[in-house]
Design a protein around this motif. Structure first.
Motif, PDB file in Angstrom:
ATOM      1  N   VAL A  23      35.386  40.502  32.713  1.00 43.01           N
ATOM      2  CA  VAL A  23      34.161  40.120  33.424  1.00 43.01           C
ATOM      3  C   VAL A  23      34.488  39.385  34.713  1.00 43.01           C
ATOM      4  O   VAL A  23      33.916  39.674  35.785  1.00 43.01           O
ATOM      5  CB  VAL A  23      33.272  39.248  32.502  1.00 43.01           C
ATOM      6  N   VAL A  24      35.408  38.428  34.620  1.00 43.27           N
ATOM      7  CA  VAL A  24      35.766  37.670  35.820  1.00 43.27           C
ATOM      8  C   VAL A  24      36.410  38.583  36.867  1.00 43.27           C
ATOM      9  O   VAL A  24      36.157  38.456  38.071  1.00 43.27           O
ATOM     10  CB  VAL A  24      36.698  36.496  35.452  1.00 43.27           C
ATOM     11  N   ALA A  25      37.249  39.515  36.417  1.00 51.20           N
ATOM     12  CA  ALA A  25      37.880  40.441  37.352  1.00 51.20           C
ATOM     13  C   ALA A  25      36.836  41.303  38.057  1.00 51.20           C
ATOM     14  O   ALA A  25      36.912  41.546  39.273  1.00 51.20           O
ATOM     15  CB  ALA A  25      38.890  41.319  36.612  1.00 51.20           C
ATOM     16  N   ILE A  26      35.838  41.780  37.276  1.00 47.27           N
ATOM     17  CA  ILE A  26      34.781  42.588  37.879  1.00 47.27           C
ATOM     18  C   ILE A  26      34.006  41.785  38.917  1.00 47.27           C
ATOM     19  O   ILE A  26      33.725  42.256  40.035  1.00 47.27           O
ATOM     20  CB  ILE A  26      33.837  43.121  36.787  1.00 47.27           C
ATOM     21  N   LEU A  27      33.660  40.541  38.569  1.00 46.05           N
ATOM     22  CA  LEU A  27      32.929  39.697  39.523  1.00 46.05           C
ATOM     23  C   LEU A  27      33.755  39.419  40.774  1.00 46.05           C
ATOM     24  O   LEU A  27      33.248  39.476  41.902  1.00 46.05           O
ATOM     25  CB  LEU A  27      32.534  38.380  38.842  1.00 46.05           C
ATOM     26  N   ALA A  28      35.036  39.107  40.561  1.00 48.22           N
ATOM     27  CA  ALA A  28      35.888  38.765  41.694  1.00 48.22           C
ATOM     28  C   ALA A  28      36.067  39.950  42.631  1.00 48.22           C
ATOM     29  O   ALA A  28      35.848  39.850  43.850  1.00 48.22           O
ATOM     30  CB  ALA A  28      37.244  38.269  41.189  1.00 48.22           C
ATOM     31  N   PHE A  29      36.454  41.091  42.075  1.00 47.75           N
ATOM     32  CA  PHE A  29      36.698  42.251  42.922  1.00 47.75           C
ATOM     33  C   PHE A  29      35.400  42.842  43.452  1.00 47.75           C
ATOM     34  O   PHE A  29      35.383  43.423  44.552  1.00 47.75           O
ATOM     35  CB  PHE A  29      37.503  43.301  42.150  1.00 47.75           C
ATOM     36  N   GLY A  30      34.305  42.695  42.706  1.00 51.75           N
ATOM     37  CA  GLY A  30      33.017  43.118  43.240  1.00 51.75           C
ATOM     38  C   GLY A  30      32.617  42.297  44.459  1.00 51.75           C
ATOM     39  O   GLY A  30      32.115  42.829  45.450  1.00 51.75           O
ATOM     40  N   SER A  31      32.858  40.989  44.387  1.00 49.73           N
ATOM     41  CA  SER A  31      32.557  40.114  45.537  1.00 49.73           C
ATOM     42  C   SER A  31      33.429  40.467  46.730  1.00 49.73           C
ATOM     43  O   SER A  31      32.965  40.496  47.884  1.00 49.73           O
ATOM     44  CB  SER A  31      32.766  38.647  45.146  1.00 49.73           C
ATOM     45  N   ILE A  32      34.695  40.742  46.453  1.00 45.89           N
ATOM     46  CA  ILE A  32      35.600  41.106  47.547  1.00 45.89           C
ATOM     47  C   ILE A  32      35.169  42.428  48.173  1.00 45.89           C
ATOM     48  O   ILE A  32      35.179  42.582  49.407  1.00 45.89           O
ATOM     49  CB  ILE A  32      37.051  41.184  47.026  1.00 45.89           C
ATOM     50  N   ALA A  33      34.796  43.387  47.313  1.00 45.66           N
ATOM     51  CA  ALA A  33      34.347  44.679  47.836  1.00 45.66           C
ATOM     52  C   ALA A  33      33.097  44.516  48.706  1.00 45.66           C
ATOM     53  O   ALA A  33      32.979  45.134  49.771  1.00 45.66           O
ATOM     54  CB  ALA A  33      34.067  45.645  46.683  1.00 45.66           C
TER      55      ALA A  33
END
Length: 539
Positions: free
Chosen positions: A270-280
């Protein structure tokens, strides 16, 4: 064979950072640590190795020192530096290759303790002084890359980039083994482990070499100014650190009993999805801004190109009009002189003299119009202000035009108030009056012209009205621009500068000029000037 530039221009900047600077600092850091450890081995001062790495062997420190110096020397583009850098890289690669050969062949080449005797302990008892297999592999790959990188052949450069990448991955895996406590990532079987400093040094030197020679390798995308280059530079550090930090947090939490493996995996995802989603999302916004900026630049370039094309067209039209306007009086002068040379009577000679004078005056007016246009375009028109009796200037202008009015059968009616004074430049005001009267005579030939000069409300108003061809309302503003005309030049000669200069003169005196006209209804030009001393307009 394709070639890539191996000269100074090949050292490309990465983002806002210089690749040469990155290579220099990576080499300096490694040289400082590895050099100190090598010195401690050679002098027997083991206390120097404590703060850095007790597990790094003398040959490992030697290879790292050679590679760091090689990278520093290679930064200079001199041919001799390239030879020295390659020789140092070859020497280090040979040491690493000989160590791997010892492991593979199961024999001892007696190079492990050539520089210094190793302390006997459980870890080094099997092969005293010998670097670990994964360290030797990483150093061999790195040394081979440093040998190939200065090559101008694209295949060799691509191979060097791949070797440096594999060396960096071996080092990165070893560091992850230390971070997560997984010894299998930094130790192969019973052999000695690769130390943290060795792994970090190999990683730094590999990245330094790739930053110094990106062209022709997979790292070339990092130095491109394209959208892809922007994205990869922005993503590199997050991709490297976010998974590392999340994995470490999960590992620490599970070992502390805060959550089980399944919950840890879910939270990490979940944290990875949020982090990389924000970066994207951030990168998408950045790319949009870049595209918008490029679009604005493209539109501005197109506007400038259109302006330049328009200017060239105006120039060509002006040259054509000027040539036509100058050719007419010159041709007349030439014919008059030819007739004069054949001999003429005194009466004809006087007539020819007047014709020559009129054509010469016309040439002078044309040249003055062109000079005025150039002066106004460069903002160099100056005024010599003094009290001026404007009524006298208007009367003189009508007198100068009398022969032309008589020849065309154009009646002129003037209503001039006496003693109409303004504060201005007599020569420029005379030029303004002559332009308005000349245009009225030219475009309204044979039809009545009215000239009025009045003083309403402490101002001065000059009106010149004709009953000629008139001007379309859509052209009222355009006729005051340089080289603009409301009629074809073939029917009515002229350069299209008269009204432009007239407006500039009126505005420079603190006044203005307006037109009221319609097609076929004649034209009325009104000049309004202050009766008091005006404030000259800034050029």
């Amino acid at each position: 064979m394709e070639l890539v530039d191996g000269g100074p221009a090949d050292r490309a900047p990465i983002g806002d950072l210089d690749g040469t600077s990155l290579a220099r600092w990576a080499a300096i850091v490694v040289l400082g640590g590895a050099g100190a450890i090598l010195f401690s081995w050679l002098t027997g001062v083991s206390a120097l190795r404590g703060p850095l790495s007790r597990a790094m062997k003398a040959n490992t420190a030697l290879c790292l020192t050679l590679f760091a110096v090689s990278l520093l020397v290679a930064r200079r583009a001199a041919p001799r530096n390239g030879i020295v850098a390659r020789a140092l890289a070859v020497l280090g690669a040979v040491v690493a290759a000989a160590t791997l050969l010892e492991y593979l062949g199961g024999f001892d080449l007696r190079i492990d303790e050539l520089l210094a005797a190793d302390a006997r302990n459980a870890e080094s008892l099997l092969h005293p002084g010998r670097m670990s297999p994964n360290a030797a592999t990483g150093l061999l790959l790195l040394g081979s890359a440093l040998v190939l990188f200065p090559s101008r052949e694209r295949l060799a450069r691509a191979a060097a980039g791949l070797l440096a990448l594999v060396a960096a991955l071996i080092a990165l895996l070893s560091l992850f083994g230390y971070i997560y406590g997984t010894s299998s990532l930094y130790r192969l079987g019973p052999a000695i482990r690769i130390s943290q400093y060795t792994a970090a040094a190999v990683l730094l030197l590999s990245l330094g070499a790739l930053s110094l020679w990106p062209q022709g390798t997979f790292a070339e995308i990092f130095v491109r100014p394209s959208a892809g280059g922007v994205v990869i530079r922005q993503l590199f550090l997050p991709v490297l650190f976010i998974p590392t930090v999340l994995g470490l947090l999960r590992h620490t939490g599970e070992r502390a009993g805060l959550f089980d493996a399944s919950l840890g995996a879910a939270m990490q995802a979940v944290v990875a999805i949020l982090a990389f989603g924000s970066i994207a999302w951030y990168l998408a916004r950045a790319v949009d801004r870049t595209d918008a900026q490029k679009t604005r630049v493209l539109e501005e370039n197109q506007r400038l190109a259109h302006t330049a094309q328009t200017a060239v067209k105006v120039r060509d039209e002006f040259i054509g009009m000027a040539a036509h306007e100058l050719r007419t009086p010159l041709t007349s002068l030439r014919l008059q002189m030819q007739l004069w040379q054949k001999g003429v009577s005194a009466e004809k000679g006087s007539e020819f003299s007047h014709l020559v004078q009129r054509q010469a005056d016309r040439l002078v007016r044309l040249v003055e119009s062109m000079l005025d246009g150039a002066a106004l375009a460069s903002g160099q028109m100056s005024l010599e202000l003094q009290p001026v009796e404007l009524a006298a200037i208007v009367r003189d202008g009508i007198e100068r035009l009398s022969s032309q009015l008589a020849a065309s059968g154009t009646p002129l009616e003037a209503h001039l108030e006496q003693r109409v004074e303004v504060f201005g430049d007599p020569r420029r005001l005379r030029q303004l009056v002559d332009t308005l009267l000349g245009n009225a005579c030219k475009f309204g030939a044979g039809k009545p012209i009215t000239v009025e000069l009045t003083q309403p409300d402490r101002g001065v108003r000059l009106l010149v009205r004709d009953q000629g061809i008139g001007i379309e309302p859509k052209d009222h503003g355009r006729i005051f621009d340089p080289f603009e005309r409301a009629v074809p030049p073939n029917n009515y000669p002229g350069l299209g500068l008269g009204l432009y200069v007239a407006r500039q003169i009126a505005e420079a005196h603190g006044g203005r000029i307006v037109v009221e006209s319609g097609a076929g209804n004649g034209s009325a030009f009104t000049v309004s000037l202050p009766a008091t001393r005006p404030t000259p307009r800034a050029p």
